[in-house]
Design an enzyme around this catalytic site. Structure first.
Site, mmCIF file in Angstrom:
data_model
loop_
_atom_site.group_PDB
_atom_site.id
_atom_site.type_symbol
_atom_site.label_atom_id
_atom_site.label_comp_id
_atom_site.label_asym_id
_atom_site.label_seq_id
_atom_site.Cartn_x
_atom_site.Cartn_y
_atom_site.Cartn_z
ATOM 1 N N GLU A 31 0.858 -1.192 0.000
ATOM 2 C CA GLU A 31 0.000 0.000 0.000
ATOM 3 C C GLU A 31 0.893 1.242 0.000
ATOM 4 O OE1 GLU A 31 -2.069 -0.931 3.599
ATOM 5 O OE2 GLU A 31 -2.643 -2.854 2.761
ATOM 6 N N TYR A 33 -0.809 -3.981 11.314
ATOM 7 C CA TYR A 33 -1.703 -4.542 10.293
ATOM 8 C C TYR A 33 -1.248 -5.907 9.782
ATOM 9 C CZ TYR A 33 -3.230 0.173 10.793
ATOM 10 O OH TYR A 33 -3.644 1.351 11.348
ATOM 11 N N HIS A 55 -0.967 2.235 15.878
ATOM 12 C CA HIS A 55 0.230 2.664 15.150
ATOM 13 C C HIS A 55 1.470 2.607 16.016
ATOM 14 C CE1 HIS A 55 -3.045 4.293 12.739
ATOM 15 N NE2 HIS A 55 -2.222 4.166 11.722
#
Ligand SMILES: Cc1ncc(C[n+]2csc(CCOP(=O)(O)OP(=O)(O)O)c2C)c(N)n1
Ligand SMILES: [Mg+2]
Length: 803
Positions: free
Chosen positions: A498, A555, A596
């Site tokens: 990504e 993730y 994060h």
């Protein structure tokens, strides 16, 4: 297939049709006998391809050398039709024979009907993948074969479109290979299926996926599985349209031999020629023996359904078709079917003997040692116990190795310590145990990691070089300029993820490189972590060197299943015959907030053994790990420290060349009072704490472990503890997480406890995930003051008069 393509009436070669009919019958007999072997206790578990025989025979006709398979546990007929599997091997799998020479697909490590074809030679070099029919190795989790299938197909696209790769003629025939997949109807309910189909449509890759629709996932019918109970109906939105590339959908019935021959011929031709993804929906499929040996389908299928399955049994229907088309007579078919049955029976017998003989030889050697003993124990109970255990062992009709070892170990306990003769007996028995136990251990415990010359652990380190003029630059520039060197050095290197392509990554570590090396090498992908990984696995299996980007470590959770079940077990589950040297690049540890700044390192290291885990403290180290990994052939994860991209580091002169050895901790500051062990982003914080401690007269040896797996291969940490006598393990994982792992490695495995003068301690983050803002971080994760206090209190406890 000898069909006349231009004629509306297909003409069939009798020999081929009869060979297909024979194979279908052979496969069916194997399933029937295989089931019986489990139910009579000779094998542990069985899952078979009954009812799916004809589909697979039709599909296999289109499979060429160089093509790839990613399928599931129903594919025995397909594998046999391609000449990659035979009826004796079928039983080797069922019994779990560990002889890799005769049970090459898995060496007995996985269930039956899980296949593989090696992609490397025994010395670790790549095989000529264009001269063999390739099968990636199956896994049991449903739809787990899908993400990898995408990568296998994507490799063909790269090999075709990137002309620089045309010279790799043993890896690909300019991308003309199709990646064939198979999946059951119920497994299409999994997210992996949808993610893969969508990505294949976006990428336009030669993926040929067959859905075997037998209407059930174990007992659950498709009304609970699929909207409208039809996978091809719901896939129509993906369908190819003029100017809107998508996927092609073909349909056929699982009992319709000529229909499926035609469908596969047409579909695969387009797939191969135009690199168009295709889904073949095969409906009306049966499962005559039920799901597996774990139960019977009479429990959940209605009488009506069972009757229908009998009437539409594909072999029965094929027979009817052959007779009605006058291809062969009923007598000929009976003869062929009879031959197939005999072959299946004989194969069972042969495989059973091959499974039992070595075990019996091992047992006989043991029994001989015991029965030819010349000593007699004065303790009668012990003497009787030895005779009983030996007698019982001899009576086991179908022994497994465990029987031999249980008996030997129990006998050993009962041999007395009274005379030299008993000592000799013990020695002989121990010798038997050592030899055979090691052999059995090798069968089950080797090949978690690459043990061949291509192992990354053989790569020699090269230090980064600096000169007086070496500039200080933001860390991300070191990665970027290092990547630049790597992309020019390794033509097979690609990276994707990504935001990886156009903008060069969210942290600009690939800035400008897509322009320089092209979209095929530095590529944006959709937000789909599972298939990003699968894409990487498939590419890696085909000899490309992928670096799959997972934007943030947090993730990776989306992909942990495929990482753990597929990538981490590839080498192990193929008993060392396949390798997928995928590098996963991600970034983690300290940033902001719950999603994060996670550092779930214990989740990672404990679920991905089989994959190396590098946890660099800065970008120079990160670049050094990529440089090392590309010189070896192993899967690995590199977790870049997320808060380090803008921090300045000195730019090495030998970019692309310096290499950091895996499994070798680095001593960052020498000390005599206490050893402080950590990794990743906490290294900087620890260094700050060490400064503060020095000012208070405490001398700390700070060690960066560098890689969590492998861990300290050279006992650097124990050697430090020998000097300091004290150790504190520090990180930002949960309590009992990676610090506990490090402690076990150092104290138990490497024997560090011998040298401790104080109790060992750990300092970790809190149990909850880290809160937002700098204050959230300060109170969630260990900071320099926490480290100071932890070390200070250890010293105070040890030397109270000094502190
Ligand atoms: C992720 C996962 N969930 C559940 C299972 C247990 N399981 C094994 S096979 C199966 C049914 C699969 O049905 P389908 O995809 O239709 O294939 P079929 O067996 O009918 O050919 C299930 C639920 C599994 N292996 N993996
Ligand atoms: Mg099914």
């Amino acid at each position: 297939m000898n069909q006349n393509k231009n004629s509306s009436v297909q003409r069939f070669d009798k020999k081929i049709v009869l060979a297909d009919f024979r194979l279908a019958n052979l496969s069916r007999n194997l399933s029937i006998i295989g089931r019986r072997e489990v139910l009579t206790g000779k094998a542990k578990f069985g899952i078979f391809g009954d009812g799916k025989e004809i589909i697979q025979i039709a599909m296999a006709k289109q499979f060429r050398d160089g093509d790839w398979r990613s399928g599931y546990y129903r594919d025995q007929t397909w594998m046999m039709a391609m000449g990659l599997y035979d009826s004796v091997e079928f039983f080797h799998q069922l019994y779990g024979n560990t002889d890799r020479t005769i049970n090459p697909g898995s060496g007995g490590r996985v269930f039956n009907n899980h296949f593989s074809v090696p992609n490397i030679n025994p010395d670790g070099t790549w095989r000529d993948l264009t001269k063999q029919k390739n099968s990636s190795s199956d896994i049991s989790p449903t739809a787990g074969q899908m993400p990898r299938l995408l990568g296998l197909a994507y490799a063909s696209k790269l090999f075709r479109q990137n002309k620089e790769l045309h010279k790799f003629t043993t890896l690909s025939l300019k991308g003309n290979e199709v990646a064939f997949g198979s999946i059951g109807d119920a497994s299409t309910s999994e997210g992996h299926f949808w993610e893969t189909v969508n990505a294949a449509g976006v990428l336009q890759v030669p993926m040929a996926l067959s859905v075997y629709d037998d209407g059930y996932g174990i007992s659950v019918p498709k009304i609970y599985q699929t909207t409208k109970s039809s996978i091809s109906d719901v896939l129509t939105g993906f369908e190819d349209e003029p100017g809107k590339p998508g996927i092609l959908i073909f349909k056929a019935k699982g009992w319709d031999y000529p229909g499926m021959l035609k469908m596969y011929e047409e579909g695969i031709e387009i797939c191969r020629r135009d690199h168009k993804p295709v889904v073949f929906h095969i409906d009306d499929v049966t499962q005559p023996l039920g799901h597996s040996t774990s139960g019977s389908h009479e429990r959940y299928k209605s009488e009506e359904r069972l009757k229908w399955e009998e009437d539409f049994d594909p072999i029965k229907k094929m027979r009817e078709w052959i007779i009605s088309e006058k291809v062969a007579s009923p007598e000929e078919l009976d003869r062929v079917a009879g031959e197939a049955e005999i072959e299946a029976k004989e194969s069972r017998k042969k495989a059973w003997e091959m499974f039992q003989n070595p075990i019996k030889i091992e047992r006989d050697a043991l029994v001989k040692i015991i029965n030819s003993r010349t000593c007699k124990c004065i303790e009668e109970i012990k003497e009787a116990a030895v005779d009983d255990i030996t007698g019982d062992l001899n009576k086991v009709l179908s022994p497994i190795r465990k029987d031999n070892f249980v008996a030997a170990r129990k006998i050993l306990r009962n041999i007395c310590n009274t005379c030299a003769k008993a000592d000799n007996l013990k020695e002989e028995l121990q010798g038997w145990l050592n030899r055979n136990y090691q052999d059995a251990g090798n069968s089950y415990n080797r090949f978690l990691y690459n043990e061949m010359p291509t192992s990354v652990l053989n790569v020699k380190p090269v230090p980064p070089e600096y000169s007086e003029n070496s500039p200080m630059v933001p860390g991300r520039q070191i990665l970027r300029d290092n990547y630049d060197k790597l992309f020019s050095k390794y033509p097979l290197l690609v990276t994707f993820g990504e935001d990886t392509g156009n903008i060069g990554g969210v942290n600009q570590t690939l800035e400008g490189l897509q322009k320089k090396y092209g979209e095929l090498r530095i590529t944006d992908t959709g937000i789909r972590e599972t298939t990003i990984l699968g894409q990487g696995i498939g590419l890696a299996l085909r000899g490309i060197r992928p670096i799959a980007e997972i934007q943030y470590l947090d993730y990776l959770m989306y992909a942990i299943q495929i990482l753990s079940d597929d990538l981490a077990t590839t080498h192990y589950r193929t008993a060392g015959r396949m390798i997928a040297p995928l590098i996963i690049s991600t970034r983690g540890h300290r940033l902001e907030g719950i999603w994060h700044s996670g550092s779930p390192m214990s989740m990672l290291i404990n679920s991905v053994r089989g994959v190396y885990v590098c946890s660099p403290r800065d970008m120079t180290r990160a670049a050094g790990f990529y440089n090392t990994l590309l010189e070896g052939n192993d899967p690995a994860i590199v977790i870049e420290p997320l808060n380090g991209y803008r921090l300045k580091e000195m730019m090495p002169g030998n970019l692309g060349e310096f290499r950091i050895e895996l499994g070798v901790p680095e001593i960052l500051s020498e000390g005599t009072d206490l050893t402080l062990v950590t990794y990743g982003s906490t290294v900087r914080i620890a260094a700050e704490a060490v400064k503060q401690l020095t000012a208070h007269g405490i001398s700390v040896e700070l060690i960066d472990v560098q890689t969590l797996v492998p861990f300290d291969r050279k006992r650097v940490i124990v050697n430090s503890i020998k000097k300091t006598g004290r150790v504190l393990f520090l990180d930002e994982d949960v309590p009992g997480g990676t610090t506990a792992y490090m402690m076990q490695e150092v104290l138990e495995k490497n024997g560090g406890w011998n040298f401790l003068d104080s109790p060992p301690k750990t300092l970790t983050a809190k149990e909850h995930r880290p809160a937002y803002t700098t204050d959230g971080d300060y109170f969630s994760k260990p900071n320099a003051e926490d480290i100071f206090d932890a070390v200070y209190s250890m010293m105070k406890e040890a030397v109270p008069e000094r502190y």
